[in-house]
Scaffold this motif. Sequence first.
Motif, PDB file in Angstrom:
ATOM      1  N   GLU A 143       8.363  -9.466  -5.134  1.00 57.72           N
ATOM      2  CA  GLU A 143       9.220  -8.307  -4.896  1.00 57.72           C
ATOM      3  C   GLU A 143      10.127  -8.053  -6.108  1.00 57.72           C
ATOM      4  O   GLU A 143      11.305  -8.364  -6.076  1.00 57.72           O
ATOM      5  CB  GLU A 143      10.053  -8.586  -3.652  1.00 57.72           C
ATOM      6  N   PRO A 144       9.581  -7.446  -7.179  1.00 57.18           N
ATOM      7  CA  PRO A 144      10.390  -7.290  -8.393  1.00 57.18           C
ATOM      8  C   PRO A 144      11.456  -6.199  -8.323  1.00 57.18           C
ATOM      9  O   PRO A 144      12.421  -6.239  -9.055  1.00 57.18           O
ATOM     10  CB  PRO A 144       9.342  -6.950  -9.460  1.00 57.18           C
ATOM     11  N   SER A 145      11.281  -5.206  -7.434  1.00 56.23           N
ATOM     12  CA  SER A 145      12.192  -4.051  -7.475  1.00 56.23           C
ATOM     13  C   SER A 145      12.474  -3.482  -6.088  1.00 56.23           C
ATOM     14  O   SER A 145      12.522  -2.277  -5.913  1.00 56.23           O
ATOM     15  CB  SER A 145      11.560  -2.965  -8.347  1.00 56.23           C
ATOM     16  N   GLY A 146      12.635  -4.360  -5.107  1.00 55.30           N
ATOM     17  CA  GLY A 146      12.883  -3.870  -3.755  1.00 55.30           C
ATOM     18  C   GLY A 146      11.610  -3.552  -2.995  1.00 55.30           C
ATOM     19  O   GLY A 146      11.643  -3.226  -1.820  1.00 55.30           O
ATOM     20  N   ARG A 147      10.468  -3.639  -3.679  1.00 56.08           N
ATOM     21  CA  ARG A 147       9.169  -3.440  -3.039  1.00 56.08           C
ATOM     22  C   ARG A 147       8.285  -4.639  -3.326  1.00 56.08           C
ATOM     23  O   ARG A 147       8.338  -5.209  -4.407  1.00 56.08           O
ATOM     24  CB  ARG A 147       8.481  -2.177  -3.566  1.00 56.08           C
ATOM     25  N   TYR A 148       7.449  -4.998  -2.371  1.00 57.59           N
ATOM     26  CA  TYR A 148       6.541  -6.127  -2.526  1.00 57.59           C
ATOM     27  C   TYR A 148       5.247  -5.618  -3.162  1.00 57.59           C
ATOM     28  O   TYR A 148       4.720  -4.583  -2.765  1.00 57.59           O
ATOM     29  CB  TYR A 148       6.236  -6.739  -1.154  1.00 57.59           C
ATOM     30  N   PHE A 149       4.746  -6.328  -4.154  1.00 58.91           N
ATOM     31  CA  PHE A 149       3.479  -5.971  -4.782  1.00 58.91           C
ATOM     32  C   PHE A 149       2.563  -7.182  -4.876  1.00 58.91           C
ATOM     33  O   PHE A 149       3.016  -8.276  -5.225  1.00 58.91           O
ATOM     34  CB  PHE A 149       3.690  -5.445  -6.208  1.00 58.91           C
ATOM     35  N   THR A 150       1.290  -6.978  -4.579  1.00 62.22           N
ATOM     36  CA  THR A 150       0.246  -7.936  -4.923  1.00 62.22           C
ATOM     37  C   THR A 150      -0.585  -7.279  -6.008  1.00 62.22           C
ATOM     38  O   THR A 150      -1.247  -6.265  -5.756  1.00 62.22           O
ATOM     39  CB  THR A 150      -0.638  -8.271  -3.706  1.00 62.22           C
ATOM     40  N   ASP A 151      -0.502  -7.798  -7.221  1.00 62.39           N
ATOM     41  CA  ASP A 151      -1.270  -7.255  -8.340  1.00 62.39           C
ATOM     42  C   ASP A 151      -2.679  -7.846  -8.307  1.00 62.39           C
ATOM     43  O   ASP A 151      -2.910  -8.904  -7.704  1.00 62.39           O
ATOM     44  CB  ASP A 151      -0.599  -7.595  -9.671  1.00 62.39           C
ATOM     45  N   MET A 152      -3.611  -7.165  -8.963  1.00 62.69           N
ATOM     46  CA  MET A 152      -5.012  -7.583  -8.939  1.00 62.69           C
ATOM     47  C   MET A 152      -5.641  -7.531 -10.321  1.00 62.69           C
ATOM     48  O   MET A 152      -5.348  -6.637 -11.110  1.00 62.69           O
ATOM     49  CB  MET A 152      -5.836  -6.653  -8.030  1.00 62.69           C
ATOM     50  N   THR A 153      -6.525  -8.488 -10.565  1.00 58.62           N
ATOM     51  CA  THR A 153      -7.446  -8.444 -11.701  1.00 58.62           C
ATOM     52  C   THR A 153      -8.851  -8.359 -11.115  1.00 58.62           C
ATOM     53  O   THR A 153      -9.037  -8.524  -9.894  1.00 58.62           O
ATOM     54  CB  THR A 153      -7.341  -9.723 -12.546  1.00 58.62           C
ATOM     55  N   GLU A 154      -9.832  -8.126 -11.963  1.00 56.58           N
ATOM     56  CA  GLU A 154     -11.216  -8.080 -11.485  1.00 56.58           C
ATOM     57  C   GLU A 154     -11.587  -9.401 -10.800  1.00 56.58           C
ATOM     58  O   GLU A 154     -12.223  -9.398  -9.736  1.00 56.58           O
ATOM     59  CB  GLU A 154     -12.183  -7.829 -12.657  1.00 56.58           C
ATOM     60  N   ARG A 155     -11.182 -10.515 -11.387  1.00 56.23           N
ATOM     61  CA  ARG A 155     -11.545 -11.824 -10.831  1.00 56.23           C
ATOM     62  C   ARG A 155     -10.897 -12.061  -9.468  1.00 56.23           C
ATOM     63  O   ARG A 155     -11.542 -12.534  -8.532  1.00 56.23           O
ATOM     64  CB  ARG A 155     -11.133 -12.927 -11.814  1.00 56.23           C
ATOM     65  N   LYS A 156      -9.631 -11.714  -9.362  1.00 59.84           N
ATOM     66  CA  LYS A 156      -8.898 -11.898  -8.103  1.00 59.84           C
ATOM     67  C   LYS A 156      -9.501 -11.016  -6.998  1.00 59.84           C
ATOM     68  O   LYS A 156      -9.670 -11.450  -5.853  1.00 59.84           O
ATOM     69  CB  LYS A 156      -7.425 -11.536  -8.351  1.00 59.84           C
ATOM     70  N   MET A 157      -9.838  -9.768  -7.342  1.00 57.77           N
ATOM     71  CA  MET A 157     -10.443  -8.860  -6.367  1.00 57.77           C
ATOM     72  C   MET A 157     -11.836  -9.327  -5.982  1.00 57.77           C
ATOM     73  O   MET A 157     -12.222  -9.273  -4.811  1.00 57.77           O
ATOM     74  CB  MET A 157     -10.492  -7.435  -6.944  1.00 57.77           C
ATOM     75  N   ASP A 158     -12.587  -9.821  -6.952  1.00 56.63           N
ATOM     76  CA  ASP A 158     -13.933 -10.326  -6.685  1.00 56.63           C
ATOM     77  C   ASP A 158     -13.891 -11.466  -5.664  1.00 56.63           C
ATOM     78  O   ASP A 158     -14.697 -11.518  -4.732  1.00 56.63           O
ATOM     79  CB  ASP A 158     -14.564 -10.803  -7.994  1.00 56.63           C
ATOM     80  N   LYS A 159     -12.923 -12.350  -5.817  1.00 57.75           N
ATOM     81  CA  LYS A 159     -12.771 -13.465  -4.869  1.00 57.75           C
ATOM     82  C   LYS A 159     -12.433 -12.951  -3.470  1.00 57.75           C
ATOM     83  O   LYS A 159     -13.016 -13.384  -2.471  1.00 57.75           O
ATOM     84  CB  LYS A 159     -11.694 -14.439  -5.349  1.00 57.75           C
ATOM     85  N   LEU A 160     -11.497 -12.010  -3.405  1.00 54.84           N
ATOM     86  CA  LEU A 160     -11.111 -11.443  -2.109  1.00 54.84           C
ATOM     87  C   LEU A 160     -12.314 -10.797  -1.424  1.00 54.84           C
ATOM     88  O   LEU A 160     -12.566 -11.021  -0.236  1.00 54.84           O
ATOM     89  CB  LEU A 160      -9.991 -10.417  -2.304  1.00 54.84           C
ATOM     90  N   LEU A 161     -13.071 -10.022  -2.173  1.00 56.03           N
ATOM     91  CA  LEU A 161     -14.221  -9.327  -1.582  1.00 56.03           C
ATOM     92  C   LEU A 161     -15.320 -10.295  -1.159  1.00 56.03           C
ATOM     93  O   LEU A 161     -15.988 -10.076  -0.151  1.00 56.03           O
ATOM     94  CB  LEU A 161     -14.766  -8.287  -2.567  1.00 56.03           C
ATOM     95  N   LYS A 162     -15.493 -11.381  -1.918  1.00 55.85           N
ATOM     96  CA  LYS A 162     -16.471 -12.406  -1.508  1.00 55.85           C
ATOM     97  C   LYS A 162     -16.025 -13.081  -0.212  1.00 55.85           C
ATOM     98  O   LYS A 162     -16.839 -13.335   0.687  1.00 55.85           O
ATOM     99  CB  LYS A 162     -16.635 -13.454  -2.615  1.00 55.85           C
ATOM    100  N   ASP A 163     -14.729 -13.369  -0.096  1.00 56.86           N
ATOM    101  CA  ASP A 163     -14.204 -14.004   1.114  1.00 56.86           C
ATOM    102  C   ASP A 163     -14.348 -13.082   2.326  1.00 56.86           C
ATOM    103  O   ASP A 163     -14.663 -13.534   3.428  1.00 56.86           O
ATOM    104  CB  ASP A 163     -12.730 -14.385   0.932  1.00 56.86           C
ATOM    105  N   VAL A 164     -14.112 -11.790   2.117  1.00 57.76           N
ATOM    106  CA  VAL A 164     -14.172 -10.828   3.221  1.00 57.76           C
ATOM    107  C   VAL A 164     -15.617 -10.491   3.580  1.00 57.76           C
ATOM    108  O   VAL A 164     -15.964 -10.353   4.754  1.00 57.76           O
ATOM    109  CB  VAL A 164     -13.391  -9.544   2.836  1.00 57.76           C
ATOM    110  N   ASN A 165     -16.455 -10.321   2.538  1.00 55.46           N
ATOM    111  CA  ASN A 165     -17.887 -10.085   2.694  1.00 55.46           C
ATOM    112  C   ASN A 165     -18.214  -8.859   3.556  1.00 55.46           C
ATOM    113  O   ASN A 165     -19.104  -8.905   4.405  1.00 55.46           O
ATOM    114  CB  ASN A 165     -18.573 -11.339   3.264  1.00 55.46           C
ATOM    115  N   THR A 166     -17.472  -7.759   3.342  1.00 47.77           N
ATOM    116  CA  THR A 166     -17.732  -6.539   4.114  1.00 47.77           C
ATOM    117  C   THR A 166     -18.017  -5.328   3.218  1.00 47.77           C
ATOM    118  O   THR A 166     -18.400  -4.277   3.721  1.00 47.77           O
ATOM    119  CB  THR A 166     -16.530  -6.183   5.013  1.00 47.77           C
ATOM    120  N   PHE A 167     -17.811  -5.470   1.904  1.00 47.13           N
ATOM    121  CA  PHE A 167     -17.985  -4.346   0.981  1.00 47.13           C
ATOM    122  C   PHE A 167     -18.825  -4.738  -0.230  1.00 47.13           C
ATOM    123  O   PHE A 167     -18.763  -5.878  -0.686  1.00 47.13           O
ATOM    124  CB  PHE A 167     -16.622  -3.866   0.457  1.00 47.13           C
TER     125      PHE A 167
END
Length: 195
Positions: A143-167
């Motif tokens: 939460e750098p500025s009053g808002r929460y953010f989860t930033d992404m890289t290609e590798r981080k997104m690739d892992k998330l999508l593999k874990d979810v396995n729906t797209f």
Amino acid sequence: MNDSLQYYNQHAKEFFDSTRDVKFKDMQERFLKYLQPGDRILDFGCGSGRDTRYFMDRGFETDAIDGSEELVRIASEYTGIEVRQMYFQNLDEKEAYDGIWACSSILHLSYGELEDVFVKMARALNHHGILYTSFKYGTAEGEPSGRYFTDMTERKMDKLLKDVNTFDIMEMWVTDDVRPGRAEEKWLNMILRKK
């Protein structure tokens, strides 16, 4: 729930003023090329209502939700439709949409919450439905500025999508921020197809 909603409720008018007229046609059209006019789109975290209005003007049946009560009020007025106040985690529709547009919205969830929301978005999409989503580019989470953010890289997104396995990934690309004075900020954009 993190403090992002409180931020948007307090700053709704300035957020609307700063995002409503941002030229986003290239991104909107990149998403729409996967859809047919008349298809049903969910603007998932619609903010100002800018994209909802664009899709409606192009002949798409468009529903819009946002978590911020103030943005819901402003976006309803701007788009002329009833924008629903709803949290991302409460999406509970089944095969209702041909496309979901989650532009700079679900990045306010923690990484741990994203997996469940991706599953819910897949469930809400029709067979082979399309999802566009974008995240600030990087590895930070917090939460750098009053808002929460989860930033992404290609590798981080690739892992998330593999874990979810729906797209399946149709496109993934990095862009500069289109808002004036923000060109040094990078965004990870993706178009995903429901498996």
